[in-house]
Design an enzyme around this catalytic site. Structure first.
Site, PDB file in Angstrom:
ATOM      1  N   LYS A   1     -13.427  -8.579  -8.801  1.00 50.35           N
ATOM      2  CA  LYS A   1     -12.563  -9.373  -9.683  1.00 50.35           C
ATOM      3  C   LYS A   1     -11.862 -10.481  -8.888  1.00 50.35           C
ATOM      4  O   LYS A   1     -11.753 -11.621  -9.347  1.00 50.35           O
ATOM      5  CB  LYS A   1     -11.523  -8.460 -10.346  1.00 50.35           C
ATOM      6  CG  LYS A   1     -10.707  -9.172 -11.411  1.00 50.35           C
ATOM      7  CD  LYS A   1     -10.043  -8.184 -12.364  1.00 50.35           C
ATOM      8  CE  LYS A   1      -9.255  -8.912 -13.417  1.00 50.35           C
ATOM      9  NZ  LYS A   1      -9.028  -8.145 -14.620  1.00 50.35           N
ATOM     10  N   ASP A   2     -11.398 -10.139  -7.680  1.00 54.18           N
ATOM     11  CA  ASP A   2     -10.761 -11.139  -6.830  1.00 54.18           C
ATOM     12  C   ASP A   2     -11.743 -12.244  -6.450  1.00 54.18           C
ATOM     13  O   ASP A   2     -11.385 -13.421  -6.422  1.00 54.18           O
ATOM     14  CB  ASP A   2     -10.201 -10.488  -5.560  1.00 54.18           C
ATOM     15  CG  ASP A   2      -8.845  -9.832  -5.800  1.00 54.18           C
ATOM     16  OD1 ASP A   2      -8.234 -10.133  -6.843  1.00 54.18           O
ATOM     17  OD2 ASP A   2      -8.414  -9.037  -4.956  1.00 54.18           O
TER      18      ASP A   2
ATOM     19  N   GLU B   1       7.146 -33.853  -1.391  1.00 57.20           N
ATOM     20  CA  GLU B   1       5.931 -33.337  -1.993  1.00 57.20           C
ATOM     21  C   GLU B   1       6.273 -32.621  -3.299  1.00 57.20           C
ATOM     22  O   GLU B   1       7.399 -32.144  -3.476  1.00 57.20           O
ATOM     23  CB  GLU B   1       5.262 -32.361  -1.031  1.00 57.20           C
ATOM     24  CG  GLU B   1       4.768 -33.018   0.224  1.00 57.20           C
ATOM     25  CD  GLU B   1       3.618 -33.959  -0.060  1.00 57.20           C
ATOM     26  OE1 GLU B   1       2.464 -33.563   0.084  1.00 57.20           O
ATOM     27  OE2 GLU B   1       3.877 -35.119  -0.438  1.00 57.20           O
TER      28      GLU B   1
ATOM     29  N   SER C   1       0.157  -1.332  -6.358  1.00 55.81           N
ATOM     30  CA  SER C   1       0.288  -2.482  -7.250  1.00 55.81           C
ATOM     31  C   SER C   1       1.048  -2.111  -8.519  1.00 55.81           C
ATOM     32  O   SER C   1       0.910  -1.005  -9.033  1.00 55.81           O
ATOM     33  CB  SER C   1      -1.099  -2.989  -7.653  1.00 55.81           C
ATOM     34  OG  SER C   1      -1.705  -3.634  -6.574  1.00 55.81           O
TER      35      SER C   1
ATOM     36  N   HIS D   1       0.817  -1.207   0.000  1.00 57.43           N
ATOM     37  CA  HIS D   1       0.000   0.000   0.000  1.00 57.43           C
ATOM     38  C   HIS D   1       0.855   1.262   0.000  1.00 57.43           C
ATOM     39  O   HIS D   1       0.337   2.355  -0.168  1.00 57.43           O
ATOM     40  CB  HIS D   1      -0.990  -0.039   1.171  1.00 57.43           C
ATOM     41  CG  HIS D   1      -2.151  -0.953   0.878  1.00 57.43           C
ATOM     42  ND1 HIS D   1      -3.461  -0.588   1.049  1.00 57.43           N
ATOM     43  CD2 HIS D   1      -2.183  -2.206   0.382  1.00 57.43           C
ATOM     44  CE1 HIS D   1      -4.257  -1.591   0.684  1.00 57.43           C
ATOM     45  NE2 HIS D   1      -3.496  -2.590   0.287  1.00 57.43           N
TER      46      HIS D   1
END
Lengths: 170, 411
Positions: B235-236, B279, B212, B208
């Site tokens: 959108k998320d 894994e 972005s 922040h």
């Protein structure tokens, strides 16, 4: 006592500040010790650090796997042939005389933990093969093929009778 | 009435201004693609793991004599225990998948470059914490794979200079992986997610501050920013829906695709399974470990293969915005690197033969080569692209953004 002029002398205060920082820093570091030490093996685990093994049931050429400190220990009763083959050379990647690895040539006692990543090698024909990464050991526990860097470790042990050993104390 | 409550709170805590500043008024580039969803998804999976883990911990027993049976108890007797466990085990894989895509996006678009280096480095720290947490969690079912995985990985610390053997015993609290190891791994497996949450807060505060990145790689002027809420929350959430479909498909229909069959055998310190595989999310790094014939060298190479990402802000010397989008050579390097990781993953999965070892060694060399040639390649590419001239589209975009910023400053 301090002279009136000394009150302006910041050198002594700076010194006290530094000493206090160092001492309290050392104290804080010392206070960490019990926490770090608490993660080491506890007393009851250390008390179980020795294992007594009766060898009388093992036939020549056979191997017994016993647990010592949670790790497998291989006890191989070697035949005359095997002893002869092992004393004839000094192994491969990490040369060592066979006589330095045994108390009695007939009995090979090694920790059954691959010196590479800690897997348990399998007895396959002559010697041992580690299935994790393909290391190979001979009948003296000496590494013949990597990636293991060292020979199988010989634990501290002693014969407490003709057919009895104590693993954990030499 | 609600207004009066909010007023009362705002008097004592910056609730409204916080929401406005960080959510409803938080400016976000309007051109973010779905590749920018994965940070949010990672946060969601983190919450999912904390929640399912909490309820699993109510039924699990971190004791070597009871651990394996308590998992069976969870699977058979506990109400919806199977669901909690499958969600948690699948969640671990989902977490890594989401994080790896998140990292790949950052690499592709060059989002690690100034001013976002700290985001990249806190992210690197988060990856290490995630790996440690996943590794310790994997011991808890106390199956054969759990036991021998923990044995092999704790053994890596034998590479510590001088005190290697002591460090290994200290980590295990025993001469071999045992009850003490299990109990402490459980304690740490419960602790680490809180460290992760703390690191995520730092990651978000940094985000922040620098805002972005976006596919163009150019800091956009205000006209090209939109509020995070509602535009990106929706959108998320759409991305979340798609993610949930895939995730629950695995949880309900293929939960064993992320579990090893050998782990259904209780841990046996006397017998190593014939084929130890980590894994899937550790396979490429495991392949690098196996590719180096020397033990210490292998451990160092594996550690470096994870940590080398941190150097990206220094290694990439290009000034072209937008990462691989406008950089053909870098893009090629990126795809070679991704392909190389897949090859390493395959090599890590199969039994070592002389052929796969050779492939693994070549792939390991390519892995480190892509990083080490990057400074020179990026510099040369930068020179070449500037000489040739940037694509007209990006020049127009830079000009329009500059114009906008200039106009604002005049006003």
């Amino acid at each position: 006592m301090a002279d009136f002029d000394d009150l302006d002398d910041t050198g002594r205060r700076d010194f006290l500040l530094k000493v206090t920082t160092v001492v309290s820093g050392a104290g804080a570091a010392a206070a960490c010790y019990p926490f770090v030490a608490s993660m080491n093996p506890s007393a009851d685990l250390l008390a179980k650090a020795n294992t007594e093994v009766n060898l009388s049931g093992i036939t020549p050429g056979a191997m017994l796997s016993v647990s010592w400190q949670g790790k497998p220990v291989f006890i191989l009763r070697r035949t005359e042939q095997q002893i002869k083959a092992m004393t004839a050379n000094n192994g491969g990647l990490y040369p060592e005389q066979d006589s330095d690895r045994v108390k009695q040539p007939e009995w090979l006692v090694v920790i059954g933990v691959c010196t590479h990543m800690g897997c348990v090698p399998n007895k396959e024909g002559e010697g041992w093969t580690c299935h994790c990464h393909g290391s190979l050991y001979d009948d003296s526990g000496r590494v013949l093929r990597g990636p293991a860097p060292k020979n199988l470790e010989v634990p501290p042990y002693r014969f407490i009778a003709a057919d009895k050993i104590m693993i954990g104390e030499a | 009435m609600p207004n009066r409550i909010i007023k009362w709170i705002d008097h004592r805590f910056p609730l409204t201004s916080f929401i406005k500043h960080e959510l409803t008024g938080y400016p976000t580039p309007r051109n973010l693609s779905y590749w920018w969803n994965f940070g949010f998804l990672a946060g969601f999976v983190l919450m999912l793991q904390v929640a399912t883990g909490l309820f699993l911990a109510m039924h699990y027993k971190p004791d070597a004599s009871m651990a394996f049976d308590s998992i069976q108890h969870i699977m058979r007797d506990v109400n919806y225990g199977w669901l909690l466990r499958y969600m948690h085990s699948t969640g671990a894989s989902a977490f890594f998948l989401v994080i790896y895509i998140h990292m790949a996006r950052t690499l592709y678009y060059g989002s690690y470059r100034a001013p976002r280096e700290l985001m990249w480095w806190t992210g690197q720290g988060l990856l290490l914490l995630l790996m440690a947490t996943a590794f310790m969690g994997y011991l808890l079912p106390w199956g054969q794979m759990s036991f021998w995985g923990a044995t092999v990985i704790t053994n890596l610390f034998r590479a510590t200079p001088f005190i290697g053997d002591e460090v290994v015993v200290w980590l295990r609290g025993d001469y071999a992986v045992g009850d003490d190891t299990l109990t402490r791994f459980f304690a740490l497996h419960y602790l680490f997610p809180f460290l992760i949450i703390g690191a995520v807060v730092v990651h978000l505060v940094a985000l922040h501050t620098v805002r972005s990145s976006n596919p163009s790689g150019i800091d956009l002027a205000d006209k090209d920013n939109i509020p995070f809420h509602p535009y990106y929350t929706i959108k998320d959430f759409y991305g979340l829906g798609v993610f949930m479909i895939v995730y629950f498909l695995v949880v309900f229909f293929f939960p064993h695709s992320v579990l090893e069959p050998a782990n259904n055998i209780p841990a046996n310190p006397m017998v190593t399974p014939d084929h130890i595989v980590p894994e899937w999310y550790f396979l490429p790094f495991y392949a690098i470990l196996r590719s180096v014939p020397n033990m210490v060298g292998g451990v160092v190479a594996m550690g470096l293969s994870v940590m080398i990402f941190a150097f990206m802000p220094f290694l990439d010397r290009s000034r072209i915005p937008g990462g691989a989008h406008y950089r053909p050579v870098f893009r090629l390097l990126f795809y070679i690197f991704i392909l190389d990781i897949l090859v390493l993953g395959y090599v890590g999965y199969v039994l070592p033969t002389s052929q796969t070892i050779a492939i693994g060694q070549v792939a390991t060399i390519i892995y480190f080569m892509t990083f080490s040639i990057l400074p020179f390649v990026s510099k040369a590419e930068d020179k070449w692209l500037f000489k040739r001239g940037l694509p007209p589209k990006i020049l127009a975009l830079i000009a329009s953004e500059e114009e906008e910023k200039r106009k604002r400053s005049l006003r």
